[in-house]
Design a protein around this motif. Sequence first.
Motif, short mmCIF file in Angstrom:
data_model
loop_
_atom_site.label_atom_id
_atom_site.label_comp_id
_atom_site.label_asym_id
_atom_site.label_seq_id
_atom_site.Cartn_x
_atom_site.Cartn_y
_atom_site.Cartn_z
N ALA A 145 0.97 -1.11 0.09
CA ALA A 145 0.28 -0.02 0.16
C ALA A 145 0.83 1.04 -0.07
O ALA A 145 0.51 2.31 0.29
CB ALA A 145 -1.10 0.01 1.17
N ARG A 146 2.10 1.22 -0.40
CA ARG A 146 3.06 2.10 -0.30
C ARG A 146 3.67 2.53 -1.54
O ARG A 146 3.84 1.50 -2.37
CB ARG A 146 4.17 2.03 0.95
N TRP A 147 4.14 3.87 -1.85
CA TRP A 147 4.97 4.27 -3.22
C TRP A 147 6.38 4.43 -2.62
O TRP A 147 6.53 5.04 -1.40
CB TRP A 147 4.26 5.25 -3.62
N GLN A 148 7.22 4.04 -3.36
CA GLN A 148 8.68 4.19 -2.89
C GLN A 148 9.42 4.35 -4.14
O GLN A 148 8.94 3.96 -5.49
CB GLN A 148 9.25 2.86 -2.40
N GLN A 149 10.63 5.33 -3.97
CA GLN A 149 11.06 5.78 -5.47
C GLN A 149 11.65 4.50 -6.00
O GLN A 149 12.25 3.45 -5.21
CB GLN A 149 12.31 6.73 -4.88
N SER A 150 11.58 4.40 -7.23
CA SER A 150 11.91 3.05 -7.87
C SER A 150 13.25 3.25 -8.59
O SER A 150 13.97 4.39 -9.00
CB SER A 150 11.11 3.02 -9.21
N SER A 151 14.01 2.05 -8.33
CA SER A 151 15.35 1.61 -8.85
C SER A 151 15.21 0.83 -9.95
O SER A 151 16.31 0.21 -10.60
CB SER A 151 16.04 1.14 -7.99
N ILE A 152 14.20 0.83 -10.58
CA ILE A 152 13.92 -0.07 -12.01
C ILE A 152 14.70 0.18 -12.81
O ILE A 152 14.67 1.59 -13.40
CB ILE A 152 12.30 -0.19 -12.20
N THR A 153 15.32 -0.23 -13.72
CA THR A 153 16.57 0.11 -14.58
C THR A 153 16.02 -0.55 -16.09
O THR A 153 17.19 -0.36 -16.73
CB THR A 153 17.85 -0.17 -14.14
N HIS A 154 15.19 -1.14 -16.56
CA HIS A 154 14.82 -1.68 -17.72
C HIS A 154 15.25 -0.92 -18.86
O HIS A 154 14.96 0.09 -18.81
CB HIS A 154 13.44 -2.23 -17.73
#
Length: 185
Positions: free
Chosen positions: A176-185
């Motif tokens: 239920a939370r948003w977090q700064q993403s480290s997704i690097t696709h």
Amino acid sequence: MTESDLCTRAIAYLKPVEQDSTPAISLSREDSPVFQPFTNDLLVSYVVDAGDRLAFVQHRHLDKERVSVDQLHSMAVSNLQALAEEKLVVRQYGAIYVALMGGNFEASLLTLDVMWTHWYAHLAPDGFVAAAPARDLLAFCDASSVQGLVELRQVVERSWNCDHPLHPHLYRRTGARWQQSSITH
């Protein structure tokens, strides 16, 4: 605008955490706006539409109306939901979806759990990634969409010189939370 019942009319509104910790002016607690942490770089504030401006709910309003911060948050998210039920349109553009709601509260929709858990959950079976680089800009996609992630980064890049900027990050919804993403696709 009268100051009576400001808390009951408040709407949840995201603001950036300022990196410069030196305040431009010093306010008493009573005159300070009410903020709650949302992510490591965003705060939830509470505003009332005063026609030509947004007026921030201050601690003195909580004291006057005998409302706790938690109660204020609950009312403000409920008011945002009512506004979204009236005005929100979500449109698909390529591999992403864009939320349109009139120009002030799009990014603040990140605070509206029902949007992500019920209204649009079917659009992202593998979870949500969103970009909210300005108060009037919210785009999102399924976390597994490589093309969607590329398009979200393009949204952020195109918005670098916008009014009312937030942060140029992607956010991933986890639980239920948003977090700064480290997704690097």
